[in-house]
Design a protein around this motif. Structure first.
Motif, PDB file in Angstrom:
ATOM      1  N   PHE A 118       0.818  -1.202   0.000  1.00 21.07           N
ATOM      2  CA  PHE A 118       0.000   0.000   0.000  1.00 21.07           C
ATOM      3  C   PHE A 118       0.861   1.265   0.000  1.00 21.07           C
ATOM      4  CE2 PHE A 118      -1.381   3.297   3.033  1.00 21.07           C
ATOM      5  CZ  PHE A 118      -2.323   3.930   2.234  1.00 21.07           C
ATOM      6  N   VAL A 119       1.881   1.307   0.872  1.00 20.11           N
ATOM      7  CA  VAL A 119       2.757   2.480   0.941  1.00 20.11           C
ATOM      8  C   VAL A 119       3.456   2.704  -0.400  1.00 20.11           C
ATOM      9  CG1 VAL A 119       4.816   3.449   2.034  1.00 20.11           C
ATOM     10  CG2 VAL A 119       3.073   2.337   3.446  1.00 20.11           C
ATOM     11  N   HIS A 120       3.885   1.633  -1.033  1.00 20.80           N
ATOM     12  CA  HIS A 120       4.510   1.748  -2.355  1.00 20.80           C
ATOM     13  C   HIS A 120       3.534   2.355  -3.361  1.00 20.80           C
ATOM     14  CE1 HIS A 120       6.779   0.767  -5.971  1.00 20.80           C
ATOM     15  NE2 HIS A 120       5.693   0.176  -6.442  1.00 20.80           N
ATOM     16  N   GLU A 121       2.297   1.872  -3.369  1.00 17.50           N
ATOM     17  CA  GLU A 121       1.295   2.393  -4.303  1.00 17.50           C
ATOM     18  C   GLU A 121       1.029   3.872  -4.066  1.00 17.50           C
ATOM     19  OE1 GLU A 121      -0.395   1.112  -6.891  1.00 17.50           O
ATOM     20  OE2 GLU A 121       0.676  -0.795  -6.789  1.00 17.50           O
ATOM     21  N   LEU A 122       0.963   4.245  -2.806  1.00 19.02           N
ATOM     22  CA  LEU A 122       0.683   5.644  -2.485  1.00 19.02           C
ATOM     23  C   LEU A 122       1.855   6.537  -2.901  1.00 19.02           C
ATOM     24  CD1 LEU A 122      -1.488   7.425  -1.295  1.00 19.02           C
ATOM     25  CD2 LEU A 122      -0.453   7.109   0.955  1.00 19.02           C
ATOM     26  N   ASN A 123       3.067   6.034  -2.742  1.00 22.23           N
ATOM     27  CA  ASN A 123       4.234   6.799  -3.183  1.00 22.23           C
ATOM     28  C   ASN A 123       4.275   6.957  -4.696  1.00 22.23           C
ATOM     29  OD1 ASN A 123       5.436   7.453  -0.708  1.00 22.23           O
ATOM     30  ND2 ASN A 123       6.453   5.478  -0.554  1.00 22.23           N
ATOM     31  N   GLN A 124       3.532   6.101  -5.400  1.00 25.22           N
ATOM     32  CA  GLN A 124       3.397   6.218  -6.860  1.00 25.22           C
ATOM     33  C   GLN A 124       2.200   7.091  -7.242  1.00 25.22           C
ATOM     34  OE1 GLN A 124       5.831   4.819  -8.843  1.00 25.22           O
ATOM     35  NE2 GLN A 124       6.711   4.393  -6.822  1.00 25.22           N
ATOM     36  N   GLN A 125       1.652   7.803  -6.254  1.00 25.48           N
ATOM     37  CA  GLN A 125       0.520   8.720  -6.430  1.00 25.48           C
ATOM     38  C   GLN A 125      -0.764   7.995  -6.838  1.00 25.48           C
ATOM     39  OE1 GLN A 125       2.128  11.725  -9.137  1.00 25.48           O
ATOM     40  NE2 GLN A 125       2.665  12.998  -7.369  1.00 25.48           N
ATOM     41  N   ASN A 126      -0.927   6.795  -6.335  1.00 21.63           N
ATOM     42  CA  ASN A 126      -2.185   6.070  -6.521  1.00 21.63           C
ATOM     43  C   ASN A 126      -3.131   6.504  -5.398  1.00 21.63           C
ATOM     44  OD1 ASN A 126      -4.317   4.304  -6.717  1.00 21.63           O
ATOM     45  ND2 ASN A 126      -3.062   2.466  -6.942  1.00 21.63           N
ATOM     46  N   TYR A 127      -3.939   7.519  -5.673  1.00 19.99           N
ATOM     47  CA  TYR A 127      -4.771   8.124  -4.636  1.00 19.99           C
ATOM     48  C   TYR A 127      -6.039   7.322  -4.324  1.00 19.99           C
ATOM     49  CZ  TYR A 127      -1.774  12.157  -5.496  1.00 19.99           C
ATOM     50  OH  TYR A 127      -0.686  12.986  -5.649  1.00 19.99           O
ATOM     51  N   ARG A 128      -6.235   6.215  -4.995  1.00 22.01           N
ATOM     52  CA  ARG A 128      -7.349   5.328  -4.664  1.00 22.01           C
ATOM     53  C   ARG A 128      -6.850   4.081  -3.918  1.00 22.01           C
ATOM     54  NH1 ARG A 128      -5.584   4.863  -9.667  1.00 22.01           N
ATOM     55  NH2 ARG A 128      -5.216   2.799 -10.563  1.00 22.01           N
ATOM     56  N   SER A 129      -5.557   4.057  -3.619  1.00 17.00           N
ATOM     57  CA  SER A 129      -4.946   2.852  -3.051  1.00 17.00           C
ATOM     58  C   SER A 129      -5.523   2.479  -1.690  1.00 17.00           C
ATOM     59  CB  SER A 129      -3.424   3.015  -2.946  1.00 17.00           C
ATOM     60  OG  SER A 129      -3.087   4.148  -2.157  1.00 17.00           O
ATOM     61  N   HIS A 130      -5.952   3.463  -0.899  1.00 16.00           N
ATOM     62  CA  HIS A 130      -6.510   3.140   0.423  1.00 16.00           C
ATOM     63  C   HIS A 130      -7.815   2.360   0.298  1.00 16.00           C
ATOM     64  CE1 HIS A 130      -8.273   6.913  -0.850  1.00 16.00           C
ATOM     65  NE2 HIS A 130      -9.203   6.861   0.086  1.00 16.00           N
ATOM     66  N   LEU A 131      -8.571   2.627  -0.765  1.00 13.04           N
ATOM     67  CA  LEU A 131      -9.833   1.917  -0.969  1.00 13.04           C
ATOM     68  C   LEU A 131      -9.577   0.447  -1.291  1.00 13.04           C
ATOM     69  CD1 LEU A 131     -11.571   4.660  -3.147  1.00 13.04           C
ATOM     70  CD2 LEU A 131     -11.786   4.313  -0.673  1.00 13.04           C
ATOM     71  N   ILE A 132      -8.574   0.196  -2.102  1.00 14.55           N
ATOM     72  CA  ILE A 132      -8.189  -1.175  -2.442  1.00 14.55           C
ATOM     73  C   ILE A 132      -7.627  -1.877  -1.210  1.00 14.55           C
ATOM     74  CG2 ILE A 132      -6.807  -2.607  -3.990  1.00 14.55           C
ATOM     75  CD1 ILE A 132      -8.810  -0.753  -5.442  1.00 14.55           C
ATOM     76  N   PHE A 133      -6.758  -1.165  -0.510  1.00 15.04           N
ATOM     77  CA  PHE A 133      -6.073  -1.725   0.659  1.00 15.04           C
ATOM     78  C   PHE A 133      -7.063  -2.200   1.722  1.00 15.04           C
ATOM     79  CE2 PHE A 133      -4.229  -0.806   4.914  1.00 15.04           C
ATOM     80  CZ  PHE A 133      -3.245  -1.794   4.925  1.00 15.04           C
ATOM     81  N   LEU A 134      -8.109  -1.440   1.971  1.00 12.17           N
ATOM     82  CA  LEU A 134      -9.065  -1.826   3.011  1.00 12.17           C
ATOM     83  C   LEU A 134      -9.810  -3.104   2.653  1.00 12.17           C
ATOM     84  CD1 LEU A 134     -10.522   1.634   4.156  1.00 12.17           C
ATOM     85  CD2 LEU A 134      -8.641   0.298   5.115  1.00 12.17           C
ATOM     86  N   ILE A 135     -10.025  -3.345   1.382  1.00 15.94           N
ATOM     87  CA  ILE A 135     -10.626  -4.618   0.964  1.00 15.94           C
ATOM     88  C   ILE A 135      -9.616  -5.752   1.094  1.00 15.94           C
ATOM     89  CG2 ILE A 135     -11.508  -5.899  -1.026  1.00 15.94           C
ATOM     90  CD1 ILE A 135     -13.152  -3.544  -1.795  1.00 15.94           C
ATOM     91  N   LYS A 136      -8.352  -5.473   0.771  1.00 18.33           N
ATOM     92  CA  LYS A 136      -7.320  -6.506   0.919  1.00 18.33           C
ATOM     93  C   LYS A 136      -7.200  -6.944   2.383  1.00 18.33           C
ATOM     94  CE  LYS A 136      -3.481  -6.257  -1.516  1.00 18.33           C
ATOM     95  NZ  LYS A 136      -3.561  -7.262  -2.578  1.00 18.33           N
ATOM     96  N   ILE A 137      -7.342  -6.018   3.310  1.00 16.88           N
ATOM     97  CA  ILE A 137      -7.291  -6.361   4.742  1.00 16.88           C
ATOM     98  C   ILE A 137      -8.470  -7.256   5.113  1.00 16.88           C
ATOM     99  CG2 ILE A 137      -7.475  -5.431   7.088  1.00 16.88           C
ATOM    100  CD1 ILE A 137      -4.729  -5.070   5.875  1.00 16.88           C
TER     101      ILE A 137
END
Length: 228
Positions: A118-137
């Motif tokens: 998730f941190v890697h995705e966010l550092n790549q400016q993926n601003y929807r990454s938190h939405l994906i991450f919460l489902i992965k959890i």
């Protein structure tokens, strides 16, 4: 003395110069650490105390309190997200979220790896990454919805059916749930800006049903304002 790698989730100042840290570590899962002297004038490492910074801790068990004391700690990876207001907001929201739901979590390599991703995705400016991450959890914790033929997700039962049961779970939102749950690389899925608020609301509803004592993070209002 042991060495542990972990993500800082939150911290509170203790007394004049000390702090209590809450972290999710690779070796032990959720941990509470006591850190002496971090707020002293000469200590330059206070700048490391940012949510989801990945740190290495040298720790020893407390003789009386049982809380492990940090003798030294170092930054493992610099986090570029703090220079970007949107990414910074997402970091604080996710850290707030994890600080709540991981309190009873022991060693879990899948969760630790998911945070790294998730941190890697966010550092790549993926601003929807938190939405994906919460489902992965949810998937890692075994409470994600079961895929089915229906078009509507029932957040209480975690199943898809032909009838909608909740106003946040309309056909568009439920289609996104299905896409993310079934995707091999969910971070590649595009979530339209106009749908992100309702999608996040639907995630929170689902967490309320399936995570014991879940409470909406205090930072929710901030992240919604930034992304409006």
């Amino acid at each position: 003395m042991t060495s542990q790698d972990g993500f800082l989730l939150s911290f509170i100042k203790y007394g004049e110069n000390d702090a209590v840290l809450y972290c999710f570590t690779e070796e032990e899962g959720f941990q509470t650490y006591f850190l002496k002297g971090i707020y002293s004038k000469k200590n330059k490492k206070k700048a490391f105390l940012l949510p989801l910074n990945k740190l290495n801790f040298s720790v020893s068990s407390g003789k009386n309190t049982g809380i492990q004391t940090v003798s030294r700690f170092e930054m493992i990876e610099a986090n570029d997200a703090y220079t970007d207001i949107k990414a910074n907001t997402v970091i604080f929201f996710v850290a707030d979220f994890l600080n709540q739901i991981l309190r009873n979590e022991h060693k879990n390599p899948a969760i630790f790896g998911a945070i790294e991703e998730f941190v890697h995705e966010l550092n790549q400016q993926n601003y929807r990454s938190h939405l994906i991450f919460l489902i992965k959890i949810l998937k890692i914790q075994g409470v994600a919805p079961l895929l089915g033929d229906g078009n509507y997700l029932d957040p209480e039962t975690g199943t898809f059916s032909d009838l909608g049961t909740h106003h946040f779970f309309d056909s568009e939102n439920c289609m996104l749930w299905k896409l993310i749950l079934s995707a091999q690389n969910p971070y590649e899925i595009k979530i339209p800006q106009a749908l992100r608020k309702n999608f996040l609301d639907s995630l929170l509803v689902y967490y309320h049903y399936h995570i014991t004592d879940f409470k909406t993070p205090n930072s929710l209002e901030i992240i919604q304002q930034v992304f409006e």
